[in-house]
Write an enzyme that holds these catalytic residues in place. Sequence first.
Site, mmCIF file in Angstrom:
data_model
loop_
_atom_site.group_PDB
_atom_site.id
_atom_site.type_symbol
_atom_site.label_atom_id
_atom_site.label_comp_id
_atom_site.label_asym_id
_atom_site.label_seq_id
_atom_site.Cartn_x
_atom_site.Cartn_y
_atom_site.Cartn_z
ATOM 1 C CE1 TYR A 1 -3.215 -2.800 0.079
ATOM 2 C CE2 TYR A 1 -3.877 -2.144 2.271
ATOM 3 C CZ TYR A 1 -4.043 -2.951 1.178
ATOM 4 O OH TYR A 1 -5.037 -3.892 1.160
ATOM 5 C CE LYS B 1 1.706 -18.448 -1.145
ATOM 6 N NZ LYS B 1 1.024 -19.734 -0.846
ATOM 7 C CG ASP C 1 -1.825 -20.486 0.848
ATOM 8 O OD1 ASP C 1 -1.107 -20.371 1.864
ATOM 9 O OD2 ASP C 1 -1.447 -21.080 -0.183
ATOM 10 C CG ASP D 1 -7.244 -4.483 3.757
ATOM 11 O OD1 ASP D 1 -8.310 -4.538 4.403
ATOM 12 O OD2 ASP D 1 -7.078 -3.716 2.796
ATOM 13 C CG ASP E 1 -12.199 -6.581 5.511
ATOM 14 O OD1 ASP E 1 -12.170 -6.075 6.646
ATOM 15 O OD2 ASP E 1 -12.195 -5.912 4.467
#
Length: 353
Positions: free
Chosen positions: A142, A190, A222, A246, A250
Amino acid sequence: MELKIALLPGDGIGPEIVGEAVKVLNRVAAKYSHTFEYREAPVGACAIDATGDPYPASTHAVCEASDVVLFGAIGDPKYDNDPSAKVRPEQGLLRMRKSLGLYANLRPLAVFDSLAGRSPLKTEIVRGADFLCVRELTGGMYFGRPQGRSEDGNTAYDTCVYTREEVERILHLAFGLARKRRKQLTVVDKANVIATSRLWRQIAGEMAPQYPDVQVEFMFVDNAAMQIIQRPTRFDVIVTENLFGDILTDEASVISGSLGMLPSASVGAKVALFEPIHGSYPQAAGKNIANPMATILSAAMLLEHVGLEAEGRAVREAVNRAIEAGVVTEDLVCDGGKAHSTTEVGDYVAAAI
């Protein structure tokens, strides 16, 4: 206690839900003999409309002069539906986090027993889930540079960058929080594919001996996404980078039965900020139907952050009583129940303190 609170209602339902949280804070102040002073400032789309800037210098000044910040939401369809817009509400949120040094977002997830049946997951899976997500806020993709599109417009690129300092400070925070809970820390990355994830995993491994009482595990993002749905009760504290955090937070939010139930805190070097995790929900703006409980619970986190533990606990207990009494907005109504308005829920919670 005298407390200066910056109010940033923002867009959409932001003014309505922040208004109900202030109602509850005023009740707390009256009962426990505190003085809360509020200063309101614009942020997001409303700030663009007023000043051309989603996070004006005047708003930043209000935040810096306050002890804590209570924030609503930002976002407006006129910007969401215009990919060519050069100034966007979300830019204000990112700049606010960076300017205030808010490098960590804390999102607790605890399922209220009376709401376990409202989750899209089976009740036996979610009952007892109680974990904390620690998301790094000011690094990663970001904020990565370079960032942009090719001259012909057919290629776009973003970069993910993390420094040792950024990773160490968020991990120290996460280890410390795990020590105060059940002493289990899950580092999500990851590392089998991404170089920044390998740096995260290396540094976490180096730091673990400093916290011998905390059990550390590493998990690919994952797999974490799957485990949060299959076995949410297995987690205590999860720490991860900006983009992964993020998405995972959610995803985790639906476990509770409604986005309208989850608070959050953003902390760092300067003033701390408290906000619900949901967005501006423009379709509901002005209709008095939005769930204010996440913002009210964010106010409870605010109180606890400044050392008012009993006051924060009183707010949480009042929210629980409202849920058990069925005084909830339409997103939480059970079959045959009555949907209450935003203001009715705020009134009930305030009166229950």
